[in-house]
Design a protein around this motif. Structure first.
Motif, PDB file in Angstrom:
ATOM      1  N   HIS A   1       0.812  -1.215   0.000  1.00 40.39           N
ATOM      2  CA  HIS A   1       0.000   0.000   0.000  1.00 40.39           C
ATOM      3  C   HIS A   1       0.849   1.271   0.000  1.00 40.39           C
ATOM      4  O   HIS A   1       0.405   2.306  -0.484  1.00 40.39           O
ATOM      5  N   ASP A   2       2.049   1.180   0.537  1.00 41.93           N
ATOM      6  CA  ASP A   2       2.917   2.357   0.546  1.00 41.93           C
ATOM      7  C   ASP A   2       3.230   2.813  -0.870  1.00 41.93           C
ATOM      8  O   ASP A   2       3.328   4.014  -1.152  1.00 41.93           O
ATOM      9  N   TYR A   3       3.378   1.851  -1.779  1.00 45.20           N
ATOM     10  CA  TYR A   3       3.594   2.182  -3.196  1.00 45.20           C
ATOM     11  C   TYR A   3       2.443   3.031  -3.722  1.00 45.20           C
ATOM     12  O   TYR A   3       2.645   3.991  -4.470  1.00 45.20           O
ATOM     13  N   HIS A   4       1.232   2.687  -3.341  1.00 39.89           N
ATOM     14  CA  HIS A   4       0.054   3.420  -3.780  1.00 39.89           C
ATOM     15  C   HIS A   4       0.103   4.884  -3.337  1.00 39.89           C
ATOM     16  O   HIS A   4      -0.331   5.773  -4.069  1.00 39.89           O
ATOM     17  N   HIS A   5       0.623   5.143  -2.150  1.00 39.13           N
ATOM     18  CA  HIS A   5       0.671   6.516  -1.652  1.00 39.13           C
ATOM     19  C   HIS A   5       1.789   7.322  -2.300  1.00 39.13           C
ATOM     20  O   HIS A   5       1.671   8.534  -2.443  1.00 39.13           O
ATOM     21  N   ARG A   6       2.863   6.674  -2.680  1.00 35.99           N
ATOM     22  CA  ARG A   6       3.962   7.404  -3.315  1.00 35.99           C
ATOM     23  C   ARG A   6       3.637   7.783  -4.745  1.00 35.99           C
ATOM     24  O   ARG A   6       4.023   8.856  -5.220  1.00 35.99           O
ATOM     25  N   LEU A   7       2.954   6.910  -5.450  1.00 38.84           N
ATOM     26  CA  LEU A   7       2.666   7.127  -6.869  1.00 38.84           C
ATOM     27  C   LEU A   7       1.196   7.462  -7.020  1.00 38.84           C
ATOM     28  O   LEU A   7       0.347   6.591  -7.061  1.00 38.84           O
ATOM     29  N   LEU A   8       0.920   8.747  -7.100  1.00 36.35           N
ATOM     30  CA  LEU A   8      -0.438   9.215  -6.917  1.00 36.35           C
ATOM     31  C   LEU A   8      -1.232   9.315  -8.207  1.00 36.35           C
ATOM     32  O   LEU A   8      -0.733   9.165  -9.306  1.00 36.35           O
ATOM     33  N   TYR A   9      -2.503   9.618  -7.999  1.00 35.71           N
ATOM     34  CA  TYR A   9      -3.492   9.922  -9.017  1.00 35.71           C
ATOM     35  C   TYR A   9      -4.008   8.678  -9.713  1.00 35.71           C
ATOM     36  O   TYR A   9      -4.065   7.613  -9.145  1.00 35.71           O
ATOM     37  N   THR A  10      -4.397   8.775 -10.992  1.00 30.94           N
ATOM     38  CA  THR A  10      -5.263   7.756 -11.591  1.00 30.94           C
ATOM     39  C   THR A  10      -4.592   6.420 -11.862  1.00 30.94           C
ATOM     40  O   THR A  10      -5.264   5.407 -11.946  1.00 30.94           O
ATOM     41  N   LYS A  11      -3.277   6.380 -12.040  1.00 32.65           N
ATOM     42  CA  LYS A  11      -2.627   5.127 -12.421  1.00 32.65           C
ATOM     43  C   LYS A  11      -1.704   4.580 -11.335  1.00 32.65           C
ATOM     44  O   LYS A  11      -0.799   3.822 -11.615  1.00 32.65           O
ATOM     45  N   SER A  12      -1.949   4.952 -10.119  1.00 30.02           N
ATOM     46  CA  SER A  12      -1.040   4.521  -9.053  1.00 30.02           C
ATOM     47  C   SER A  12      -1.141   3.023  -8.788  1.00 30.02           C
ATOM     48  O   SER A  12      -0.175   2.392  -8.390  1.00 30.02           O
ATOM     49  N   GLY A  13      -2.322   2.433  -8.988  1.00 26.57           N
ATOM     50  CA  GLY A  13      -2.493   1.002  -8.782  1.00 26.57           C
ATOM     51  C   GLY A  13      -2.540   0.612  -7.318  1.00 26.57           C
ATOM     52  O   GLY A  13      -2.605   1.459  -6.429  1.00 26.57           O
ATOM     53  N   ASN A  14      -2.503  -0.714  -7.065  1.00 24.58           N
ATOM     54  CA  ASN A  14      -2.566  -1.244  -5.705  1.00 24.58           C
ATOM     55  C   ASN A  14      -3.781  -0.685  -4.957  1.00 24.58           C
ATOM     56  O   ASN A  14      -3.655  -0.092  -3.885  1.00 24.58           O
ATOM     57  N   TYR A  15      -4.970  -0.907  -5.510  1.00 24.92           N
ATOM     58  CA  TYR A  15      -6.188  -0.300  -4.967  1.00 24.92           C
ATOM     59  C   TYR A  15      -6.856  -1.125  -3.866  1.00 24.92           C
ATOM     60  O   TYR A  15      -7.643  -0.595  -3.099  1.00 24.92           O
ATOM     61  N   ALA A  16      -6.581  -2.410  -3.815  1.00 22.87           N
ATOM     62  CA  ALA A  16      -7.272  -3.269  -2.843  1.00 22.87           C
ATOM     63  C   ALA A  16      -6.878  -2.920  -1.420  1.00 22.87           C
ATOM     64  O   ALA A  16      -5.811  -2.358  -1.168  1.00 22.87           O
TER      65      ALA A  16
END
Length: 297
Positions: free
Chosen positions: A220-235
């Motif tokens: 989930h930390d990856y999701h917070h670093r790479l923001l907006y529509t294509k960040s991924g790791n949504y679950a």
């Protein structure tokens, strides 16, 4: 469940408090206790500057940490508590009870596993919707103010998001009408899971190291670093939904590139983001936070 000290304690609760008091006020007190007791240690780790096992090198400023706590107290009191009180009639209609006998561990276990699977599915799609341009800018960007999350940021969100994604957590219990003890155990586990996912530390003993398909903090930390529509790791809890719908491509590519090297993850992220296409300028500001489309595809 056989007669036990726990049953005696439960009998005391249902004898001295009404179902409404236990299901609303009791749930709120339990939630706050578990949330802050599990989340504050990660805040102290940041304050003390503990960097071993930290996923990102960056630390949040004292002002940012204070802002998070103040907003949480406000949102929990003004949004979470009224929501718990208002949802009580629905749970009663669906069959929720607090009476003895308590359900068996087999029933509790089956229901909670079902809740995790159902919540993860609903949360995934709800979270993807929140990453559409308009909803991200006006709602979900509040949660992403913290690109370097710590435990307590897990519930730092716009009130509309609290209501929206909160439905994923309570949908399972709402349609099954579980015993209150099952609802409380589900709430405890869900809080512990989301706090751990936002803790900012990837320990050797993290659950993701032992439970297959479990996301955890690194995911989930990856999701917070790479923001907006294509960040991924949504679950929210597991990784299979992102794998099925290929929304974890950037994360998997990062792990593959990092494997077998001693170069820091921060350096990999920086290098991989070179040349990334920035999103539209009209949506690049959220207060003091610059938000860019940094997804790796």
């Amino acid at each position: 469940m056989e007669s036990s000290l726990f049953e005696k304690g439960w009998l005391y609760l249902i004898t001295n408090f009404s179902d409404f008091q236990l299901a609303s006020i009791g749930s709120f007190i339990l939630h706050e206790s578990v949330f802050f007791l599990s989340g504050l240690p990660y805040l102290f780790m940041e304050i003390w500057g503990l960097k071993k096992y930290k996923i990102q090198v960056k630390m949040n400023t004292p002002a940012a940490q204070e802002k998070c706590i103040i907003r949480l107290l406000l949102y929990h009191t003004c949004v979470n508590l009224p929501l718990m009180m208002a949802s009580y009639p629905l749970f009663k209609v669906m069959g929720m009870t607090s009476k003895l006998p308590l359900p068996s561990w087999k029933v509790i276990g089956f229901q909670i596993i079902s809740y995790f699977i159902l919540e993860d599915f609903i949360f995934y799609w709800g979270h993807r919707i929140l990453h559409t341009k308009w909803l991200y800018k006006h709602v979900h960007s509040v949660h992403h103010e913290y690109a370097t999350p710590f435990g307590l940021t897990s519930e730092y969100a716009h009130p509309a998001e609290i209501l929206f994604l909160g439905c994923a957590t309570f949908f399972g219990p709402a349609i099954t009408g579980p015993h209150l003890v099952t609802l409380w155990l589900w709430m405890i586990l869900r809080v512990l899971e989301t706090v751990e996912a936002h803790c900012g530390y990837d320990f050797p003993w993290s659950l993701s190291k032992f439970i297959p398909l479990y996301g955890g903090a690194d995911f989930h930390d990856y999701h917070h670093r790479l923001l907006y529509t294509k960040s991924g790791n949504y679950a929210s809890t597991f990784t299979y939904m992102d794998w099925i719908f290929c929304t974890d491509k950037g994360y998997r590519k990062l792990k593959q590139l990092k494997e077998g090297t001693e170069v820091s993850e921060e350096l990999f992220v920086r290098d991989l983001l070179k040349g990334s296409e920035e999103r539209d300028d009209d949506c690049c500001q959220n207060g003091k936070v610059e938000v860019k489309d940094y997804a790796i595809t």
